[in-house]
Enzyme design. Sequence first.
Site, PDB file in Angstrom:
ATOM      1  N   THR A 172       0.822  -1.210   0.000  1.00  0.00           N
ATOM      2  CA  THR A 172       0.000   0.000   0.000  1.00  0.00           C
ATOM      3  C   THR A 172       0.854   1.257   0.000  1.00  0.00           C
ATOM      4  O   THR A 172       0.555   2.237  -0.692  1.00  0.00           O
ATOM      5  CB  THR A 172      -0.918   0.009   1.234  1.00  0.00           C
ATOM      6  OG1 THR A 172      -1.690  -1.183   1.249  1.00  0.00           O
ATOM      7  CG2 THR A 172      -1.836   1.209   1.219  1.00  0.00           C
ATOM      8  N   TYR A 196     -13.357  -2.794  -0.512  1.00  0.00           N
ATOM      9  CA  TYR A 196     -14.499  -2.181  -1.188  1.00  0.00           C
ATOM     10  C   TYR A 196     -15.721  -3.096  -1.247  1.00  0.00           C
ATOM     11  O   TYR A 196     -16.827  -2.689  -0.928  1.00  0.00           O
ATOM     12  CB  TYR A 196     -14.124  -1.705  -2.607  1.00  0.00           C
ATOM     13  CG  TYR A 196     -15.204  -0.880  -3.265  1.00  0.00           C
ATOM     14  CD1 TYR A 196     -15.415   0.446  -2.889  1.00  0.00           C
ATOM     15  CD2 TYR A 196     -16.015  -1.417  -4.252  1.00  0.00           C
ATOM     16  CE1 TYR A 196     -16.405   1.200  -3.468  1.00  0.00           C
ATOM     17  CE2 TYR A 196     -17.020  -0.675  -4.833  1.00  0.00           C
ATOM     18  CZ  TYR A 196     -17.216   0.643  -4.447  1.00  0.00           C
ATOM     19  OH  TYR A 196     -18.212   1.392  -5.027  1.00  0.00           O
ATOM     20  N   TYR A 251      -2.882 -10.092   4.835  1.00  0.00           N
ATOM     21  CA  TYR A 251      -2.754  -8.696   5.245  1.00  0.00           C
ATOM     22  C   TYR A 251      -4.126  -8.173   5.653  1.00  0.00           C
ATOM     23  O   TYR A 251      -5.027  -8.073   4.819  1.00  0.00           O
ATOM     24  CB  TYR A 251      -2.174  -7.872   4.093  1.00  0.00           C
ATOM     25  CG  TYR A 251      -1.957  -6.401   4.366  1.00  0.00           C
ATOM     26  CD1 TYR A 251      -1.923  -5.880   5.660  1.00  0.00           C
ATOM     27  CD2 TYR A 251      -1.766  -5.513   3.312  1.00  0.00           C
ATOM     28  CE1 TYR A 251      -1.716  -4.536   5.895  1.00  0.00           C
ATOM     29  CE2 TYR A 251      -1.547  -4.163   3.530  1.00  0.00           C
ATOM     30  CZ  TYR A 251      -1.529  -3.680   4.818  1.00  0.00           C
ATOM     31  OH  TYR A 251      -1.323  -2.339   5.051  1.00  0.00           O
ATOM     32  N   ARG A 255      -8.415   0.427   5.647  1.00  0.00           N
ATOM     33  CA  ARG A 255      -8.394   0.613   4.197  1.00  0.00           C
ATOM     34  C   ARG A 255      -9.404  -0.283   3.473  1.00  0.00           C
ATOM     35  O   ARG A 255      -9.899   0.079   2.405  1.00  0.00           O
ATOM     36  CB  ARG A 255      -6.988   0.333   3.641  1.00  0.00           C
ATOM     37  CG  ARG A 255      -5.959   1.383   4.026  1.00  0.00           C
ATOM     38  CD  ARG A 255      -4.646   1.142   3.302  1.00  0.00           C
ATOM     39  NE  ARG A 255      -3.631   2.136   3.659  1.00  0.00           N
ATOM     40  CZ  ARG A 255      -3.471   3.305   3.049  1.00  0.00           C
ATOM     41  NH1 ARG A 255      -4.287   3.642   2.053  1.00  0.00           N
ATOM     42  NH2 ARG A 255      -2.510   4.137   3.409  1.00  0.00           N
ATOM     43  N   LYS A 267       0.102 -10.097   8.331  1.00  0.00           N
ATOM     44  CA  LYS A 267       0.428  -8.722   8.692  1.00  0.00           C
ATOM     45  C   LYS A 267      -0.846  -8.146   9.292  1.00  0.00           C
ATOM     46  O   LYS A 267      -1.818  -7.888   8.586  1.00  0.00           O
ATOM     47  CB  LYS A 267       0.874  -7.926   7.472  1.00  0.00           C
ATOM     48  CG  LYS A 267       1.183  -6.464   7.793  1.00  0.00           C
ATOM     49  CD  LYS A 267       1.505  -5.666   6.534  1.00  0.00           C
ATOM     50  CE  LYS A 267       1.728  -4.190   6.881  1.00  0.00           C
ATOM     51  NZ  LYS A 267       1.960  -3.368   5.660  1.00  0.00           N
ATOM     52  N   ILE A 272       6.107  -5.335   9.545  1.00  0.00           N
ATOM     53  CA  ILE A 272       6.292  -4.746   8.216  1.00  0.00           C
ATOM     54  C   ILE A 272       6.000  -3.270   8.402  1.00  0.00           C
ATOM     55  O   ILE A 272       4.872  -2.868   8.654  1.00  0.00           O
ATOM     56  CB  ILE A 272       5.384  -5.389   7.161  1.00  0.00           C
ATOM     57  CG1 ILE A 272       5.794  -6.855   6.945  1.00  0.00           C
ATOM     58  CG2 ILE A 272       5.481  -4.619   5.835  1.00  0.00           C
ATOM     59  CD1 ILE A 272       4.891  -7.618   5.996  1.00  0.00           C
TER      60      ILE A 272
END
Length: 310
Positions: free
Chosen positions: A61, A124, A150, A155, A179, A221
């Site tokens: 990202t 989304y 992840y 987000r 993550k 990360i």
Amino acid sequence: FNCSILIFFFCNRDTFSFYFRTGVALITPFKEDFSIDIDALKRIVNFSIDGGIEYLVVLGTTAENATLSQDEKELVIQTVIEVNAGRLPLVLGVGGNNTVKVVEELKTRDLSSFVAILSVSPYYNKPTQEGIYQHFKAVSEASPIPVILYNVPGRTASNMLPATVIRLANDFENIVAIKEAAGDMVQAMQLLKNKPKDFLVISGDDMIALPIVLAGGAGVISVIGQGFPKEFSEMIRLGLNRKVDEAYKSQYVLSDCIDMIFEQGNPAGIKEVFKILGISENVVRLPLVTVDESLANRLSVFVKNIDKNA
């Protein structure tokens, strides 16, 4: 290192944690005309390696992946592979909200230079937990190399719950880690408590990376780690070695800057740090914008005084 040998080793979860301690999600530096600044990208890779970072994440990202064309993505990938020259393990971001497209990329892309993929939970669409499970089932079955899940609900607009993560970890041997970037220490602790022994929980939040490590996490990360690779990677190593007081001393030195680099969006904050360091310009692509003058000044004061505060 020999990447094919590492991939063989990393298929065994037990050996994964030896290498995966502090990784950084690399930015994509741009010139003033918004084209990719290849020379700056090379400097950033070398700066991270020289500072003690242990692996690099390409096209996550933080790389503004959503604004890159396919040709630009290939340019970033090949540049990082070439400048890294086998020095550190590489992880590639391969994810999306169209499962068929993700599977197709995994089946057609040359992944021989990478030891794992980092695959974001579908955004989304807002899938159910069963939808998330089925998505990653398809990703697992298509991927020729290990998969790092992840979870970043800020987000994606959906939270991959611990029960779903544990189910995936138990059902698919090549899903080796997550993550975890929900910003929720309680959720992270649920993962750590219930995960298979050899499954890794990697922090995706710089501010709580040390607490997660001390609770049993494998590492991080990081975003800030590429701006302060020596300081941040040493903090994580101290945490992994249970040198708690020393680790928290480093945490408190960096904590103000961690807040600042995310204050007006990522990667605008970390790009301002690189500008101050003279490594790259602070140019982001719309809809992101650069940090304002106030934040830029505060970051400049921090960067110029970090050695005094250490």
